[in-house]
Design a protein around this motif. Structure first.
Motif, PDB file in Angstrom:
ATOM      1  N   GLU A  16       0.834  -1.206   0.000  1.00 16.19           N
ATOM      2  CA  GLU A  16       0.000   0.000   0.000  1.00 16.19           C
ATOM      3  C   GLU A  16       0.872   1.260   0.000  1.00 16.19           C
ATOM      4  O   GLU A  16       0.628   2.203  -0.756  1.00 16.19           O
ATOM      5  CB  GLU A  16      -0.924  -0.028   1.221  1.00 16.19           C
ATOM      6  CG  GLU A  16      -2.129   0.833   1.127  1.00 16.19           C
ATOM      7  CD  GLU A  16      -3.083   0.438   0.007  1.00 16.19           C
ATOM      8  OE1 GLU A  16      -3.635   1.359  -0.600  1.00 16.19           O
ATOM      9  OE2 GLU A  16      -3.287  -0.757  -0.252  1.00 16.19           O
ATOM     10  N   LEU A  19       2.539   1.608  -3.445  1.00 14.17           N
ATOM     11  CA  LEU A  19       1.617   2.147  -4.448  1.00 14.17           C
ATOM     12  C   LEU A  19       1.466   3.660  -4.299  1.00 14.17           C
ATOM     13  O   LEU A  19       1.475   4.396  -5.292  1.00 14.17           O
ATOM     14  CB  LEU A  19       0.241   1.484  -4.321  1.00 14.17           C
ATOM     15  CG  LEU A  19       0.051   0.161  -5.016  1.00 14.17           C
ATOM     16  CD1 LEU A  19      -1.281  -0.465  -4.620  1.00 14.17           C
ATOM     17  CD2 LEU A  19       0.135   0.297  -6.512  1.00 14.17           C
ATOM     18  N   LEU A  40      -1.547   1.521 -12.426  1.00 14.01           N
ATOM     19  CA  LEU A  40      -1.568   0.408 -11.481  1.00 14.01           C
ATOM     20  C   LEU A  40      -2.909   0.390 -10.773  1.00 14.01           C
ATOM     21  O   LEU A  40      -3.394   1.435 -10.329  1.00 14.01           O
ATOM     22  CB  LEU A  40      -0.451   0.568 -10.444  1.00 14.01           C
ATOM     23  CG  LEU A  40       0.969   0.605 -10.984  1.00 14.01           C
ATOM     24  CD1 LEU A  40       1.937   1.015  -9.888  1.00 14.01           C
ATOM     25  CD2 LEU A  40       1.346  -0.739 -11.545  1.00 14.01           C
ATOM     26  N   TYR A  41      -3.492  -0.797 -10.673  1.00 14.48           N
ATOM     27  CA  TYR A  41      -4.766  -0.972  -9.991  1.00 14.48           C
ATOM     28  C   TYR A  41      -4.652  -2.135  -9.013  1.00 14.48           C
ATOM     29  O   TYR A  41      -3.847  -3.040  -9.216  1.00 14.48           O
ATOM     30  CB  TYR A  41      -5.894  -1.288 -10.986  1.00 14.48           C
ATOM     31  CG  TYR A  41      -6.064  -0.237 -12.050  1.00 14.48           C
ATOM     32  CD1 TYR A  41      -6.776   0.924 -11.789  1.00 14.48           C
ATOM     33  CD2 TYR A  41      -5.514  -0.404 -13.314  1.00 14.48           C
ATOM     34  CE1 TYR A  41      -6.943   1.891 -12.766  1.00 14.48           C
ATOM     35  CE2 TYR A  41      -5.674   0.560 -14.297  1.00 14.48           C
ATOM     36  CZ  TYR A  41      -6.388   1.698 -14.022  1.00 14.48           C
ATOM     37  OH  TYR A  41      -6.549   2.658 -14.976  1.00 14.48           O
ATOM     38  N   GLU A  42      -5.498  -2.106  -8.010  1.00 15.36           N
ATOM     39  CA  GLU A  42      -5.535  -3.199  -7.041  1.00 15.36           C
ATOM     40  C   GLU A  42      -6.975  -3.636  -6.841  1.00 15.36           C
ATOM     41  O   GLU A  42      -7.876  -2.809  -6.716  1.00 15.36           O
ATOM     42  CB  GLU A  42      -4.943  -2.747  -5.708  1.00 15.36           C
ATOM     43  CG  GLU A  42      -4.916  -3.838  -4.670  1.00 15.36           C
ATOM     44  CD  GLU A  42      -4.353  -3.368  -3.339  1.00 15.36           C
ATOM     45  OE1 GLU A  42      -4.070  -4.264  -2.512  1.00 15.36           O
ATOM     46  OE2 GLU A  42      -4.211  -2.162  -3.112  1.00 15.36           O
ATOM     47  N   GLU A  46      -5.978  -9.344  -6.943  1.00 13.94           N
ATOM     48  CA  GLU A  46      -4.792  -9.153  -7.772  1.00 13.94           C
ATOM     49  C   GLU A  46      -4.399  -7.683  -7.906  1.00 13.94           C
ATOM     50  O   GLU A  46      -5.175  -6.788  -7.582  1.00 13.94           O
ATOM     51  CB  GLU A  46      -5.013  -9.758  -9.163  1.00 13.94           C
ATOM     52  CG  GLU A  46      -6.148  -9.140  -9.928  1.00 13.94           C
ATOM     53  CD  GLU A  46      -6.527  -9.906 -11.179  1.00 13.94           C
ATOM     54  OE1 GLU A  46      -5.930 -10.950 -11.473  1.00 13.94           O
ATOM     55  OE2 GLU A  46      -7.429  -9.447 -11.872  1.00 13.94           O
ATOM     56  N   TRP A  47      -3.167  -7.500  -8.388  1.00  6.77           N
ATOM     57  CA  TRP A  47      -2.692  -6.194  -8.820  1.00  6.77           C
ATOM     58  C   TRP A  47      -2.734  -6.231 -10.330  1.00  6.77           C
ATOM     59  O   TRP A  47      -2.421  -7.244 -10.949  1.00  6.77           O
ATOM     60  CB  TRP A  47      -1.269  -5.929  -8.341  1.00  6.77           C
ATOM     61  CG  TRP A  47      -1.156  -5.804  -6.867  1.00  6.77           C
ATOM     62  CD1 TRP A  47      -1.466  -4.709  -6.105  1.00  6.77           C
ATOM     63  CD2 TRP A  47      -0.725  -6.808  -5.952  1.00  6.77           C
ATOM     64  NE1 TRP A  47      -1.252  -4.978  -4.779  1.00  6.77           N
ATOM     65  CE2 TRP A  47      -0.797  -6.268  -4.660  1.00  6.77           C
ATOM     66  CE3 TRP A  47      -0.294  -8.123  -6.093  1.00  6.77           C
ATOM     67  CZ2 TRP A  47      -0.447  -6.968  -3.534  1.00  6.77           C
ATOM     68  CZ3 TRP A  47       0.054  -8.834  -4.975  1.00  6.77           C
ATOM     69  CH2 TRP A  47      -0.013  -8.252  -3.709  1.00  6.77           C
ATOM     70  N   LYS A 116      -2.711 -12.193  -5.991  1.00  8.73           N
ATOM     71  CA  LYS A 116      -2.318 -12.057  -4.588  1.00  8.73           C
ATOM     72  C   LYS A 116      -2.277 -13.411  -3.888  1.00  8.73           C
ATOM     73  O   LYS A 116      -1.556 -13.577  -2.911  1.00  8.73           O
ATOM     74  CB  LYS A 116      -3.304 -11.150  -3.845  1.00  8.73           C
ATOM     75  CG  LYS A 116      -3.239  -9.709  -4.258  1.00  8.73           C
ATOM     76  CD  LYS A 116      -4.221  -8.893  -3.459  1.00  8.73           C
ATOM     77  CE  LYS A 116      -4.122  -7.426  -3.789  1.00  8.73           C
ATOM     78  NZ  LYS A 116      -5.084  -6.617  -3.024  1.00  8.73           N
TER      79      LYS A 116
END
Length: 130
Positions: A16, A19, A40-42, A46-47, A116
């Motif tokens: 976190e 990011l 970038l996404y979470e 998953e990322w 993840k």
């Protein structure tokens, strides 16, 4: 008998913070302008790394995972003397090779999914684009 490598759990607080720092880094914006843009996404599972590569075909794009890094390379070769090569390296705060990684390229957007929960090969490798 092969010995199994101990896989350490991912520190989600560290991710976190990573990011947050990555999104605020001014060099990230510079690379978006000079190489190609990434986002970038979470999600819960998953990322996701999204790369805008609309001037390339899927055959001109390579995705490589190496230890803590994801390396995306795009090479446009209209003629041998005029190659346009662009590279983005994203360093993660965990070993990407230990996570399941998949990628697909549709309508100029490359999406790389890093799980993840699902384990990966545990070694450096290329990710095949379908």
């Amino acid at each position: 008998m092969k010995s199994k490598k101990n896989i350490q759990p991912i520190d989600f607080d560290l991710v976190e913070k990573w990011l947050e720092n990555y999104c605020l880094d001014p060099l990230t914006t510079q690379d978006d302008l000079t190489q190609f843009r990434i986002d970038l996404y979470e999600t819960d599972k998953e990322w996701i790394v999204e790369a805008l590569l609309n001037e390339y075909n899927s055959s001109e794009i390579k995705v490589f995972i190496e230890d803590h890094q994801l390396v995306i390379t795009a090479v446009k070769s209209s003629t041998p003397s005029n190659q346009q090569k662009r590279v983005r390296t994203i360093a993660f705060p965990f070993e990407v090779i230990n996570q399941k990684v998949s990628a697909h390229y549709i309508n100029g957007i490359l999406e790389v999914h890093i799980s993840k929960n699902e384990k990966g090969p545990g070694k450096n490798c290329y990710i095949t684009l379908p």
